[in-house]
Design a protein around this motif. Structure first.
Motif, PDB file in Angstrom:
ATOM      1  N   LEU A 153       7.276   9.677  -5.697  1.00  0.00           N
ATOM      2  CA  LEU A 153       8.315   9.554  -4.792  1.00  0.00           C
ATOM      3  C   LEU A 153       9.070   8.039  -4.686  1.00  0.00           C
ATOM      4  N   ASP A 154       8.392   7.314  -5.487  1.00  0.00           N
ATOM      5  CA  ASP A 154       8.937   5.880  -5.535  1.00  0.00           C
ATOM      6  C   ASP A 154      10.313   5.543  -5.953  1.00  0.00           C
ATOM      7  N   SER A 155      10.778   6.379  -7.148  1.00  0.00           N
ATOM      8  CA  SER A 155      12.101   6.277  -7.668  1.00  0.00           C
ATOM      9  C   SER A 155      13.183   6.792  -6.823  1.00  0.00           C
ATOM     10  N   LEU A 156      12.796   7.847  -5.741  1.00  0.00           N
ATOM     11  CA  LEU A 156      13.796   8.376  -4.968  1.00  0.00           C
ATOM     12  C   LEU A 156      13.961   7.346  -3.833  1.00  0.00           C
ATOM     13  N   VAL A 157      12.801   6.727  -3.295  1.00  0.00           N
ATOM     14  CA  VAL A 157      12.875   5.590  -2.147  1.00  0.00           C
ATOM     15  C   VAL A 157      13.598   4.288  -2.629  1.00  0.00           C
ATOM     16  N   LYS A 169       1.012  -1.440   0.142  1.00  0.00           N
ATOM     17  CA  LYS A 169      -0.058  -0.130  -0.066  1.00  0.00           C
ATOM     18  C   LYS A 169       0.964   1.350  -0.032  1.00  0.00           C
ATOM     19  N   ILE A 170       1.917   1.363   1.000  1.00  0.00           N
ATOM     20  CA  ILE A 170       2.920   2.415   0.716  1.00  0.00           C
ATOM     21  C   ILE A 170       3.431   2.477  -0.462  1.00  0.00           C
ATOM     22  N   TRP A 171       3.908   1.724  -1.204  1.00  0.00           N
ATOM     23  CA  TRP A 171       4.670   1.567  -2.646  1.00  0.00           C
ATOM     24  C   TRP A 171       3.827   2.329  -3.327  1.00  0.00           C
ATOM     25  N   GLU A 172       2.553   1.883  -3.404  1.00  0.00           N
ATOM     26  CA  GLU A 172       1.496   2.309  -4.428  1.00  0.00           C
ATOM     27  C   GLU A 172       1.392   3.646  -4.099  1.00  0.00           C
ATOM     28  N   THR A 173       1.272   4.132  -2.769  1.00  0.00           N
ATOM     29  CA  THR A 173       1.059   5.521  -2.478  1.00  0.00           C
ATOM     30  C   THR A 173       2.387   6.546  -2.904  1.00  0.00           C
ATOM     31  N   LEU A 174       3.584   5.891  -2.715  1.00  0.00           N
ATOM     32  CA  LEU A 174       4.575   6.540  -3.445  1.00  0.00           C
ATOM     33  C   LEU A 174       4.871   6.520  -4.828  1.00  0.00           C
ATOM     34  N   LYS A 175       4.171   5.904  -5.518  1.00  0.00           N
ATOM     35  CA  LYS A 175       4.160   5.712  -6.882  1.00  0.00           C
ATOM     36  C   LYS A 175       3.184   6.778  -7.462  1.00  0.00           C
ATOM     37  N   LEU A 215      12.529   1.851   1.920  1.00  0.00           N
ATOM     38  CA  LEU A 215      11.569   2.148   2.845  1.00  0.00           C
ATOM     39  C   LEU A 215      12.141   2.354   4.156  1.00  0.00           C
ATOM     40  N   TYR A 216      13.183   1.694   4.223  1.00  0.00           N
ATOM     41  CA  TYR A 216      13.937   1.648   5.665  1.00  0.00           C
ATOM     42  C   TYR A 216      15.030   2.639   5.986  1.00  0.00           C
ATOM     43  N   SER A 217      15.089   3.245   4.923  1.00  0.00           N
ATOM     44  CA  SER A 217      16.128   4.343   5.014  1.00  0.00           C
ATOM     45  C   SER A 217      15.788   5.403   6.070  1.00  0.00           C
TER      46      SER A 217
END
Length: 580
Positions: A456-460, A446-452, A467-469
């Motif tokens: 922000l998905d490419s940054l993460v 769900k979080i990856w879907e939201t980041l997309k 996600l654990y950075s």
């Protein structure tokens, strides 16, 4: 006596925190009494040795060995008991302070937002840290020292009366004198200690303000001014501390040592003037030893009084926070079905009742609509947003969410149903995952879907641990635009009924603004969207634009209608258009 009565309610509340540790406290007191008894029995053995062996020249090796071994055992037992009672008291004090800090922090978190507007953050931090540390000494230093000192005094006086009651009565005169000194010390030290706690909190507040505003301070070369401000606060703290030290230096050890010296002179005169049959040399030795040991607990009691005063003053400050009025919320716990908002005859002021920030506001906002609040600085836009969030109690007028008065809605439903993205979003020094989930159980998918969605998905993915950075303090590893996108990602995973953006696009570039606009288009399908904007180009598509001026609604309509009116909005829009 009056001050003792004044402080008793606070001291009583502090003592209540020790009730869960009742059994450990009893064990600690038993160890303390045992250690004090072992310590006091030593001089009696030496007195016996002087009177019955040394003075009579009867050197029986077996008896001497028994006395020596017993004396050594008593000293070892004294050290053993005192060590373990100290460990136990420290464990108890740490446990109590953990509970107290939890209560203080819990109270600070539940403070209404307006309390943080009117109270320096450094003062609150000082209460949670410095004041609780001062109270810690009440449990791990004051309580055991006072009890040990009183126990020692009682046992020493009993031993004195057992050996020779005439000299014991002379020694008793020291106690009322000490009580008088303690009363005088309490009278003069309490106001000084209050000042010390206040100045220390003020220093913390100035440091907090300086560090948070370091960019501005360096940019405008204000280092010397802020340095002088902190130096002035430190100087006031220093002067108050010096007054206490001078008070300690005069009323505590020197004066008590003088009184003890006078009592010792009385012993010597009594021994010299009276018949030698009355007093034996061993008894004189024991009394001189006991006087030295009696002097120490009396000094300790007086010194602990200073720490006790500090703990009580710190307790006053802490309980003022714990007892401060919390904002009342309703009891309605059913989720809101829609994002409908009705504002009826709403007027609001912060501190001055006669000066309204908002004046007779009436707005009806349908569910899933896009509404914008615009106006010059000070027109009341952000105040209205804060009232919709439930940050301030409403006294005049009413706000209805889903046809329910906002004051009837519970805190948990309010925070779940209406969210805000601020101009400067708060980013925690934690992982990307924690900054989005914020303690909720949300799947990584769900979080990856939201980041997309917020791009922000490419940054993460580019970060070493994904996600654990860990993000830096206040998200300093992210740009302003990335912080805004992250704050919007928090919203998307929560899916609120109402979303407020308070100047959320004011400090970002046009590319990031377009990303946010696309994201908001998705949000509008399920959420009532309220935007407070200075950049009018971002609200052209709004269903309704509400124009505020000096706390009043002066215009209301969509972009096209308001331009045709050629009023406030038209002037603001044309000015921005011309400027760009």
């Amino acid at each position: 006596m009056n001050r003792l009565i004044e402080f008793w309610p606070i001291l009583k509340r502090l003592i209540k925190y020790a009730i869960p540790y009742k059994k450990k406290i009893i064990l600690s007191f038993f160890l303390l009494i045992s250690g004090a008894t072992a310590e006091v029995l030593g001089p009696i053995l030496i007195s016996y040795f002087i009177n019955n062996i040394l003075s009579q020249h009867k050197f029986y090796l077996q008896v001497i060995l028994i006395i020596v071994i017993t004396f050594i055992i008593l000293q070892i037992l004294s050290v053993f008991f005192n060590y373990f009672q100290s460990i136990y008291f420290n464990k108890i004090s740490v446990g109590i302070i953990n509970k107290l800090r939890h209560d203080v922090m819990n109270s600070a978190i539940k403070q209404p937002i307006y309390q943080f507007d009117s109270q320096p953050i450094g003062q609150i931090i000082s209460k949670v840290t410095n004041d609780t540390e001062a109270i810690k000494e009440l449990y791990d230093t004051v309580a055991p020292t006072l009890f040990r000192s009183v126990t020692l005094i009682v046992i020493i006086l009993c031993a004195m009366f057992t050996l020779e009651w005439h000299m014991a009565i002379i020694a008793m005169f020291i106690i009322p004198l000490v009580i008088i000194i303690m009363s005088i010390y309490q009278y003069y030290s309490t106001p000084l200690l209050r000042k010390v706690r206040y100045y220390l909190a003020n220093i913390n507040n100035k440091f907090n303000e300086t560090i948070n505003g370091m960019n501005v301070i360096q940019q405008f070369r204000q280092q010397n001014r802020f340095k002088k401000s902190i130096q002035n606060s430190s100087q006031l703290h220093y002067l108050a501390r010096m007054k206490i030290l001078k008070l300690d230096g005069f009323l505590l050890r020197p004066l008590l040592s003088l009184i003890s010296a006078l009592v010792l002179c009385s012993f010597i005169l009594s021994f010299s003037c009276l018949k030698h049959e009355v007093f034996e040399v061993g008894i004189l030795y024991a009394f001189i030893t006991y006087l030295g040991r009696l002097n120490e607990p009396l000094i300790s009691i007086t010194i602990q009084q200073s720490i006790l005063q500090q703990a009580i003053v710190a307790g006053e400050r802490i309980f003022s926070l714990i007892d401060s009025q919390k904002q009342a919320y309703g009891k309605h716990k059913k989720r809101l079905k829609t994002g409908k908002i009705n504002i009826k005859n709403l007027s609001f002021s912060y501190l001055e009742p006669q000066k309204n920030i908002l004046d007779n506001i009436n707005i009806d906002i349908p569910s899933k609509s896009f509404v914008a609040f615009v106006g010059h600085t000070g027109s009341g836009k952000s105040t209205l947003a804060n009232l919709l969030m439930g940050y301030y109690p409403i006294k005049n007028g009413e706000i209805y969410l889903d046809n329910k008065p906002i004051k009837s809605i519970s805190h948990c439903i309010l925070r779940e149903s209406i969210l805000m993205v601020q101009q400067d979003p708060i980013i925690l020094a934690d992982t990307f995952l924690s900054n989005i989930a914020l303690g909720k159980e949300i799947s990584e998918d769900k979080i990856w879907e939201t980041l997309k969605i917020v791009n922000l998905d490419s940054l993460v993915k580019s970060m070493p641990r994904g996600l654990y950075s860990i993000l830096g303090e206040e998200g300093n590893t992210l740009s302003v635009g990335q912080k805004q996108l992250l704050s919007i990602a928090r919203i998307l995973v929560k899916n609120p009924k109402i979303l407020i953006l308070d100047e959320a696009t004011a400090n970002i570039d046009s590319g990031t603004e377009q990303l946010i606009q696309k994201t908001l288009t998705l949000i509008r399908k399920n959420t009532t969207l309220i935007i407070i904007a200075h950049r009018l180009s971002t609200i052209i598509d709004a269903d309704v634009i509400v124009v505020l001026d000096k706390g009043k609604i002066v215009e209301c309509g969509n972009h096209k209608t308001l331009l045709q009116k050629n009023g406030y909005y038209s002037k603001m829009y044309n000015f921005q258009l011309f400027k760009h």
